[in-house]
Design an enzyme around this catalytic site. Structure first.
Site, PDB file in Angstrom:
ATOM      1  N   GLU A 142      -8.693  63.267  22.355  1.00  0.00           N
ATOM      2  CA  GLU A 142      -8.947  63.430  21.510  1.00  0.00           C
ATOM      3  C   GLU A 142      -9.912  65.137  20.003  1.00  0.00           C
ATOM      4  O   GLU A 142     -10.829  66.083  19.957  1.00  0.00           O
ATOM      5  CB  GLU A 142     -11.256  62.723  21.257  1.00  0.00           C
ATOM      6  CG  GLU A 142     -11.616  62.631  20.261  1.00  0.00           C
ATOM      7  CD  GLU A 142     -12.987  62.021  20.754  1.00  0.00           C
ATOM      8  OE1 GLU A 142     -13.883  61.902  20.283  1.00  0.00           O
ATOM      9  OE2 GLU A 142     -13.563  61.786  21.551  1.00  0.00           O
ATOM     10  N   LYS A 145      -7.363  60.239  20.068  1.00  0.00           N
ATOM     11  CA  LYS A 145      -8.418  59.205  19.715  1.00  0.00           C
ATOM     12  C   LYS A 145      -9.222  59.942  19.068  1.00  0.00           C
ATOM     13  O   LYS A 145      -9.275  61.067  18.598  1.00  0.00           O
ATOM     14  CB  LYS A 145      -9.593  59.249  21.204  1.00  0.00           C
ATOM     15  CG  LYS A 145     -10.846  58.505  20.887  1.00  0.00           C
ATOM     16  CD  LYS A 145     -11.573  58.788  21.409  1.00  0.00           C
ATOM     17  CE  LYS A 145     -13.425  58.528  20.807  1.00  0.00           C
ATOM     18  NZ  LYS A 145     -14.215  58.628  21.846  1.00  0.00           N
TER      19      LYS A 145
END
Length: 334
Positions: free
Chosen positions: A175, A217
């Site tokens: 992420e 992500k």
């Protein structure tokens, strides 16, 4: 687990949507402050159980990111919460990044702590049913930030984290988040996101991470939250896809967007438009494109709940209504 198994797990996690229920103690306190209740381990458990036991959740959610506290808590019938999810064919995951640290002399740049004992923690989480993990690196857009140093450092850490996860038999969610905060333009967000993602994949490949067994992500490409000239839904969708096409290898099984402070409805509409465009050209955009939303999946439910047990059913209905919409958006079918 072999890499083939990890790849299969990653694909399964991506099959619907991923609920980010991994708020740290400080973050969930802020959420509860907003509805006028105190955050305690028991109240946190009660709220998360509310989400996880919502009727029909398994139709729309295929993974849930947990916080450390939640991994060791149990439902009212004494079932460990990770098992409660797994018994409903929902993959339990775990947030493993710790607090961010400022880089002295580099504006608002930070790096994320948590690598030192990561292997040991992952082994423990695996024993307790977690099959994937998540690590978040933050980038702020300002006159000085993010610097080349920040982009390089966070990319190396994300890659090392991913390698350690795969070695432990756990799928890594990678992420890199460009924060919406600020008055920057859509074009600036696109420029920085492209740089960050390109460097992340360079580092992943350098570290010999199996990119068939990761989940990305990222943020969507948006105008800064304080910018008066907000981009249209179609602009956000197309610019986001353009950046992904330039930076993300086709072998990556899927991308689960964070909502990044967008309203539940706007984040859902953006996801739907992204998938509508993707569906017209799957060869150009080969990945599964879904959501890993926190506030955008939970915000309406927590307000409906208000910390009161008598509101549990109402809050669950509100949560499922949004989860259904987000899942439909992940197919471009809203």
């Amino acid at each position: 687990m072999s890499d083939n198994n990890l790849s299969s797990v990653a694909i399964n996690i991506l099959s619907k949507t991923i609920l980010a229920a991994d708020e740290s103690s400080g973050t969930i306190k802020k959420r509860f402050d907003s509805i006028g209740i105190e955050s305690t381990p028991e109240k946190n458990r009660e709220y998360r159980q509310l989400l996880f036991t919502s009727a029909g959740i398994e139709k729309y959610v295929s993974g849930v990111i947990l916080y450390d506290e939640t991994v060791y808590q149990k439902s009212d019938d004494n079932t460990p919460l990770p098992s409660l999810l797994a018994n409903n064919n929902i993959n339990p995951g775990i947030k493993v990044d710790r607090k961010t640290i400022s880089i002295p002399g580099y504006g608002e740049d930070t790096f994320t702590q948590g690598l030192d004992d990561l292997g040991e923690r992952l082994a423990e989480y695996l024993k307790n049913g977690c099959v994937f993990a998540k690590w978040r690196a933050l980038y702020t857009i300002s006159d000085e930030s993010p610097s080349k140093l920040s982009i390089n450092r966070n990319s190396q850490d994300l890659a090392l984290y991913a390698l350690i996860c795969q070695s432990a038999g756990i799928v890594p969610i990678v992420e890199p988040e460009i924060l919406m905060d600020g008055n920057h333009s859509l074009e600036k967000d696109k420029e920085i996101t492209e740089k960050a993602l390109a460097k992340v994949f360079e580092a992943l490949i350098d570290h010999k991470v199996d990119i068939k067994s990761i989940i990305l992500k990222p943020n969507m490409i948006t105008s800064g939250s304080e910018n008066k000239n907000q981009a249209s839904i179609k602009q956000v969708a197309q610019e986001t896809l353009d950046v992904l096409q330039k930076t993300v290898p086709a072998e990556v099984p899927g991308i689960a967007f964070l909502s990044g402070g967008q309203s539940p409805e706007l984040a859902t509409q953006h996801l739907n438009e992204i998938n509508k465009i993707k569906n017209q050209n799957v060869d150009k955009y080969p990945w599964r494109l879904t959501a890993s939303f926190g506030r955008a999946l939970q915000g309406e439910a927590i307000e409906a709940w208000g910390g009161k047990k008598e509101n549990t059913h109402k809050a669950q209905e509100v949560f499922i209504a949004r989860a259904k919409k987000v899942y439909s958006a992940s197919l471009g079918q809203l």
